[in-house]
Design an enzyme around this catalytic site. Structure first.
Site, PDB file in Angstrom:
ATOM      1  N   HIS A 316       0.843  -1.128   0.007  1.00  0.00           N
ATOM      2  CA  HIS A 316       0.195   0.049   0.020  1.00  0.00           C
ATOM      3  C   HIS A 316       0.984   1.284  -0.124  1.00  0.00           C
ATOM      4  O   HIS A 316       1.941   1.151   0.664  1.00  0.00           O
ATOM      5  CB  HIS A 316      -0.906   0.045   1.276  1.00  0.00           C
ATOM      6  CG  HIS A 316      -1.926   0.935   1.140  1.00  0.00           C
ATOM      7  ND1 HIS A 316      -2.027   2.217   1.499  1.00  0.00           N
ATOM      8  CD2 HIS A 316      -3.255   0.676   0.740  1.00  0.00           C
ATOM      9  CE1 HIS A 316      -3.070   2.907   1.366  1.00  0.00           C
ATOM     10  NE2 HIS A 316      -4.127   1.947   0.677  1.00  0.00           N
ATOM     11  N   ASP A 374      -7.817  -5.577   0.264  1.00  0.00           N
ATOM     12  CA  ASP A 374      -8.438  -6.503  -0.932  1.00  0.00           C
ATOM     13  C   ASP A 374      -8.025  -7.876  -0.664  1.00  0.00           C
ATOM     14  O   ASP A 374      -8.587  -8.777  -1.185  1.00  0.00           O
ATOM     15  CB  ASP A 374      -7.827  -5.998  -2.170  1.00  0.00           C
ATOM     16  CG  ASP A 374      -8.485  -4.608  -2.635  1.00  0.00           C
ATOM     17  OD1 ASP A 374      -9.738  -4.339  -2.535  1.00  0.00           O
ATOM     18  OD2 ASP A 374      -7.597  -3.732  -3.073  1.00  0.00           O
TER      19      ASP A 374
HETATM   20  N1  ACO Z   1       4.136  -7.442  -4.852  1.00  0.00           N
HETATM   21  C1  ACO Z   1       5.655  -7.631  -5.132  1.00  0.00           C
HETATM   22  N2  ACO Z   1       6.422  -6.392  -4.732  1.00  0.00           N
HETATM   23  C2  ACO Z   1       5.653  -5.289  -4.510  1.00  0.00           C
HETATM   24  C3  ACO Z   1       4.341  -5.192  -4.188  1.00  0.00           C
HETATM   25  C4  ACO Z   1       3.649  -6.567  -4.457  1.00  0.00           C
HETATM   26  N3  ACO Z   1       2.269  -6.418  -4.133  1.00  0.00           N
HETATM   27  N4  ACO Z   1       3.981  -3.977  -3.874  1.00  0.00           N
HETATM   28  C5  ACO Z   1       5.015  -3.241  -3.937  1.00  0.00           C
HETATM   29  N5  ACO Z   1       6.064  -3.909  -4.150  1.00  0.00           N
HETATM   30  C6  ACO Z   1       7.663  -3.528  -4.177  1.00  0.00           C
HETATM   31  C7  ACO Z   1       7.954  -2.819  -5.631  1.00  0.00           C
HETATM   32  O1  ACO Z   1       8.379  -3.810  -6.514  1.00  0.00           O
HETATM   33  C8  ACO Z   1       9.002  -1.934  -4.951  1.00  0.00           C
HETATM   34  O2  ACO Z   1      10.223  -2.718  -4.812  1.00  0.00           O
HETATM   35  P1  ACO Z   1      11.549  -1.809  -4.994  1.00  0.00           P
HETATM   36  O3  ACO Z   1      11.814  -1.051  -3.931  1.00  0.00           O
HETATM   37  O4  ACO Z   1      12.645  -2.893  -4.859  1.00  0.00           O
HETATM   38  O5  ACO Z   1      11.584  -1.258  -6.562  1.00  0.00           O
HETATM   39  C9  ACO Z   1       8.631  -1.701  -3.459  1.00  0.00           C
HETATM   40  O6  ACO Z   1       7.800  -2.623  -3.147  1.00  0.00           O
HETATM   41  C10 ACO Z   1       7.672  -0.283  -3.366  1.00  0.00           C
HETATM   42  O7  ACO Z   1       6.546  -0.350  -4.292  1.00  0.00           O
HETATM   43  P2  ACO Z   1       5.966   0.792  -4.990  1.00  0.00           P
HETATM   44  O8  ACO Z   1       5.453   0.242  -6.252  1.00  0.00           O
HETATM   45  O9  ACO Z   1       6.992   1.704  -5.464  1.00  0.00           O
HETATM   46  O10 ACO Z   1       4.811   1.174  -3.941  1.00  0.00           O
HETATM   47  P3  ACO Z   1       3.666   2.186  -4.365  1.00  0.00           P
HETATM   48  O11 ACO Z   1       3.269   2.736  -3.006  1.00  0.00           O
HETATM   49  O12 ACO Z   1       3.792   3.024  -5.586  1.00  0.00           O
HETATM   50  O13 ACO Z   1       2.439   1.061  -4.778  1.00  0.00           O
HETATM   51  C11 ACO Z   1       0.683  -0.338  -4.559  1.00  0.00           C
HETATM   52  C12 ACO Z   1       1.538   0.700  -4.031  1.00  0.00           C
HETATM   53  C13 ACO Z   1       0.155  -0.038  -6.259  1.00  0.00           C
HETATM   54  C14 ACO Z   1      -0.557  -0.836  -3.952  1.00  0.00           C
HETATM   55  C15 ACO Z   1       1.520  -1.640  -4.798  1.00  0.00           C
HETATM   56  O14 ACO Z   1       1.980  -2.242  -3.644  1.00  0.00           O
HETATM   57  C16 ACO Z   1       0.832  -2.974  -5.555  1.00  0.00           C
HETATM   58  O15 ACO Z   1       0.959  -2.826  -6.679  1.00  0.00           O
HETATM   59  N6  ACO Z   1       0.203  -3.667  -4.832  1.00  0.00           N
HETATM   60  C17 ACO Z   1      -0.734  -4.976  -5.449  1.00  0.00           C
HETATM   61  C18 ACO Z   1      -1.967  -4.364  -6.144  1.00  0.00           C
HETATM   62  C19 ACO Z   1      -2.706  -4.016  -4.705  1.00  0.00           C
HETATM   63  O16 ACO Z   1      -3.131  -4.734  -3.989  1.00  0.00           O
HETATM   64  N7  ACO Z   1      -3.201  -2.816  -4.882  1.00  0.00           N
HETATM   65  C20 ACO Z   1      -4.399  -2.520  -3.849  1.00  0.00           C
HETATM   66  C21 ACO Z   1      -3.882  -1.468  -3.169  1.00  0.00           C
HETATM   67  S1  ACO Z   1      -5.457  -1.126  -1.959  1.00  0.00           S
HETATM   68  C22 ACO Z   1      -6.615  -0.291  -2.470  1.00  0.00           C
HETATM   69  O17 ACO Z   1      -6.446   0.495  -3.520  1.00  0.00           O
HETATM   70  C23 ACO Z   1      -7.671  -0.352  -1.952  1.00  0.00           C
END
Ligand code: ACO
Length: 440
Positions: A316, A374
């Site tokens: 998140h 979720d």
């Molecule tokens: N699986 C694997 N790696 C992940 C995940 C994941 N679900 N989420 C984040 N990471 C990693 C990224 O690759 C990144 O790694 P790095 O630093 O080595 O490059 C690090 O964690 C930070 O992630 P970001 O993408 O920079 O974080 P951001 O805040 O932009 O993204 C998000 C947040 C979009 C929710 C992300 O965690 C994601 O895609 N999760 C999966 C989708 C999801 O569950 N979305 C629902 C969110 S809650 C909602 O909207 C109700």
């Protein structure tokens, strides 16, 4: 690059120095009621002739808001100062909706009036019936909802003047009241079943379940445990401050667009798998994993930078701790499965094992990736007999409350302006025009 340093003055400020010109400007530090301080950079361009660059708004506040507070490090979520745990335990969805919209939990008289207003706005203009019929039966329900909700502006002209507080209130109540009907009809249409009209004797979630699962041929008794679980799920999704879809609603509304168009924009933004579409994606992922022995393979894929796969329902932007909604969702999941007599649900045990493995894996620990709201909701929906494609529509139904409250708050904010971000231009510099004949 600007050099940031803090100065101690009675009025707290941050001084920004542009080393290229040697000019320094002090910017005020604003304090909210809780949470980190906020630097007011509004005069930045006028004073220094420079913009900020912050894709994804990781360090940018777009507005003031008194609705929802999140402490992502502690895993805290408050609506109007009340903890989500208390609201989910002690309130029904319409009480929470009243709180989010009006700032206070309703007293018994206000509650009765609000319930009455919502109940008596739940029917759709009959003509909308035909609008649904223009879609293919296999249309994604989120596509249907974007279309139908946007089209509502053509049916409810008398609540589209955004400068009239009464019209705004009526539009908000209409949207909250009609959203269960739109959502249930999107489902009924996909099933080829007759639309079920709302029943005023039922509560909000009961009525929604009735419109989803009743048919004209059979009596349908709403299970109170499932209705309570649905109500709690709606509470957990009601608002979440300036997320992508809420910011979309605010941005769309900042131009003075009508509320139905703004909420349709919010639905469109919510649809994406990085946002509300994740609940659908979690179930697809769990089904794809299929068995516990394949979890390590998928964990490895989630960690592989060359693989676009992410663990859906994990991570998140704001929570760097367990999402408090996910804990309540997990409990609700057990209650629903128990009520339905589903023991040893394979998807639930797969989800629990996946969570256990991820929470003990350095990659997820270092990046503070925890289950979000979720992760468990899809298992509950699925047990209730709601098809995977409908999951994000249920999220939209609940989040309509937050979208309306945030849209209304924006329109009454004295600082409100049309949303218009700036950019770091990386294209061609000015160059001479070449006539067609001279272009190779
Ligand atoms: N699986 C694997 N790696 C992940 C995940 C994941 N679900 N989420 C984040 N990471 C990693 C990224 O690759 C990144 O790694 P790095 O630093 O080595 O490059 C690090 O964690 C930070 O992630 P970001 O993408 O920079 O974080 P951001 O805040 O932009 O993204 C998000 C947040 C979009 C929710 C992300 O965690 C994601 O895609 N999760 C999966 C989708 C999801 O569950 N979305 C629902 C969110 S809650 C909602 O909207 C109700």
């Amino acid at each position: 690059m600007p050099n940031h340093s803090e100065t101690k003055t009675p009025r707290e400020t941050v001084t920004v120095t542009d080393n290229s010109s040697g000019r320094s400007v002090e910017f005020p530090l604003l304090s909210g009621s809780v949470g980190p301080k906020v630097m007011d950079i509004r005069p930045l361009y006028n004073e220094l002739g420079i913009f900020t660059y912050d894709p994804g708004y990781t360090s940018t506040g777009s507005c003031k808001s008194a609705i929802t507070y999140i402490d992502g490090d502690q895993g805290v979520l408050l609506h109007r100062g009340y903890a989500i745990e208390d609201l989910a335990e002690h309130c029904d969805f319409l009480e929470v909706a009243h709180l989010i919209l009006n700032g206070e939990l309703p007293n018994p008289t206000q509650k009765a009036r609000f319930n009455d207003e919502i109940t008596h706005h739940s029917m759709l203009n009959e003509q909308i019936n035909f609008f649904f019929r223009g879609f293919r039966r296999d249309a994604h329900p989120m596509a249907v909802m974007c279309g139908v909700v946007g089209a509502m502006a053509a049916f409810y002209h008398d609540s589209t003047n955004v400068h009239d507080p009464r019209q705004r209130m009526i539009a908000g109540e209409r949207l909250i009241a009609k959203m269960p009907t739109v959502t249930a009809w999107a489902y009924k249409y996909s099933m080829g079943q007759p639309f079920m009209y709302p029943k005023n004797s039922l509560g909000y979630s009961e009525n929604f379940l009735h419109m989803m699962f009743a048919t004209p041929c059979d009596d349908y008794e709403v299970n109170p445990v499932l209705a309570r679980a649905m109500d709690r799920i709606l509470i957990l999704h009601a608002d979440h401050e300036q997320n992508a879809s809420t910011s979309t609603v605010r941005l769309a509304g900042s131009s003075g667009a009508n509320p139905f168009a703004c909420i349709a924009a919010g639905i469109a933004s919510l649809w994406g798998p990085a946002h509300g579409g994740a609940n659908e994606a979690v179930l697809q992922m769990l089904r794809e994993i299929g068995s516990k022995d394949r979890i390590p393979e998928f964990i490895a894929r989630a960690k592989d930078k060359n693989d676009s796969f992410r663990l859906m329902g994990f991570g998140h932007r704001v929570y760097k701790n367990y999402d408090p909604r996910a804990k309540i969702m997990q409990r609700t999941c057990y209650e629903v499965l128990e009520e339905l007599g589903i023991h040893n649900d394979p998807l639930l045990s797969l989800a629990i094992e996946l969570e256990r493995i991820a929470l003990n894996d350095d990659y997820f620990v270092e990046r503070k990736l925890f289950p979000n709201v979720d992760f468990y909701s899809g298992i509950i929906f699925s047990a209730m007999g709601i098809p995977t494609q409908m999951f994000t529509s249920l999220f939209a139904l609940a989040r309509t409350v937050g979208w309306i409250a945030q849209w209304n708050e924006m329109l009454t904010d004295a600082d409100q302006k049309i949303g218009r971000p700036r950019q770091l231009y990386t294209g061609e510099k000015p160059r001479p025009f070449r006539p067609l004949a001279d272009r190779a």
